[in-house]
Design a protein around this motif. Structure first.
Motif, short mmCIF file in Angstrom:
data_model
loop_
_atom_site.label_atom_id
_atom_site.label_comp_id
_atom_site.label_asym_id
_atom_site.label_seq_id
_atom_site.Cartn_x
_atom_site.Cartn_y
_atom_site.Cartn_z
N THR A 106 3.65 0.65 3.20
CA THR A 106 3.38 -0.24 4.32
C THR A 106 2.83 -1.57 3.82
O THR A 106 2.32 -1.67 2.71
CB THR A 106 2.36 0.38 5.29
N TYR B 179 -0.05 -1.73 7.98
CA TYR B 179 -0.72 -0.54 8.50
C TYR B 179 0.22 0.46 9.16
O TYR B 179 -0.16 1.59 9.39
CB TYR B 179 -1.84 -0.89 9.49
N LYS B 180 1.43 0.08 9.46
CA LYS B 180 2.38 1.05 10.01
C LYS B 180 3.10 1.71 8.84
O LYS B 180 3.97 1.12 8.23
CB LYS B 180 3.38 0.36 10.93
N LEU B 181 2.73 2.95 8.58
CA LEU B 181 3.29 3.65 7.44
C LEU B 181 4.73 4.08 7.68
O LEU B 181 5.07 4.59 8.74
CB LEU B 181 2.46 4.89 7.14
N PHE C 39 7.36 6.74 6.09
CA PHE C 39 7.27 7.93 5.26
C PHE C 39 8.60 8.28 4.62
O PHE C 39 9.67 8.05 5.19
CB PHE C 39 6.81 9.12 6.10
N GLY C 40 8.50 8.89 3.46
CA GLY C 40 9.66 9.52 2.88
C GLY C 40 9.93 10.82 3.61
O GLY C 40 9.14 11.25 4.45
N TYR D 48 0.86 -1.19 0.00
CA TYR D 48 0.00 0.00 0.00
C TYR D 48 0.89 1.23 0.00
O TYR D 48 1.79 1.36 0.84
CB TYR D 48 -0.92 -0.02 1.22
#
Lengths: 110, 117
Positions: free
Chosen positions: A93, A96-98, A100-101, A32
């Motif tokens: 992810t 569910y734990k994103l 990030f850039g 995702y």
């Protein structure tokens, strides 16, 4: 864990031109990939996302492409407008734990 | 419109006091919410995962006793910064996933600017 790299860190474009932001990810299990726009003093706003079962998605002036083999995905904004000026974050992810850039500050010059 | 509501948007408190930040999911239930911290001109740093009905899961380096998280219902998670100090000043953001037919989407609250004086 997942590591997401984002380039460029800053991007200045003339109004009407296109803007492209690129991200790479490290974990092949990620499935995702959302993109967020953050304006000063506000929370990130989801603008588009893509899942690993598709290679491209478009929503009006915004499009996202995903290359699973190369593990990179890109955001394309066409016909940029001054209101597109903001910080853009990519994320990835699988649980569910994103992750990030670092973000791209986009400035659209009138 | 917003699907995740966060309050307050700004708060100023004195050193040593505690501050509570609320995060609500609107029109959907969120068994899991996330709390982030963001420093100026930097990306979002995940602090903890808030689980409804159970203890929060904290990321490495985040003090559990400093940042208390309570997920009392399927639509509300709270973050309490206890005994706040100036170094706790930051932008705190929560997020929640909303399930849709094609999958789930992560939405963020408006953020809370905490200033400790």
């Amino acid at each position: 864990g997942e590591n997401v790299e984002q380039h460029p860190s800053t991007l200045s474009v003339q109004e009407g031109d296109s803007a492209v932001i690129k991200c790479t990810y490290s974990d092949s299990a990620s499935n995702y990939f959302p993109w967020y726009k953050q304006e000063l003093g506000k929370g990130p706003q989801l603008i588009i996302d893509i899942r690993s079962n598709v290679g491209e998605k478009k929503d009006q002036r915004i499009a996202v492409t995903l290359n699973k083999t190369a593990k990179h995905f890109s955001l394309h904004i066409t016909e940029t407008q001054p209101e597109d000026s903001a910080v853009y974050f990519c994320a990835a992810t699988f649980d569910y734990k994103l992750s990030f850039g670092a973000g791209t500050t986009v400035t659209v010059r009138a | 419109g917003a699907v995740v509501s966060q309050h307050p948007s700004r708060v100023i408190c004195k050193s040593g006091t505690s501050v509570k930040i609320e995060c609500r999911s609107l029109d959907f239930q969120a068994t899991t919410m996330f709390w982030y911290r963001q420093f100026p001109k930097q990306s979002l740093m995940l602090m903890a995962t808030s689980n409804e009905g159970s203890k929060a899961t904290y990321e490495q380096g985040v003090e559990k006793d400093k940042f208390l998280i309570n997920h009392a219902s399927l639509t509300l998670s709270t973050l309490t910064v206890t005994s706040a100090h100036p170094e706790d000043s930051s932008f705190y953001i929560c997020s929640a996933y909303r399930s849709r037919g094609v999958g789930t989407e992560a939405f963020f609250g408006q953020g809370t600017r905490l200033t400790v004086v």
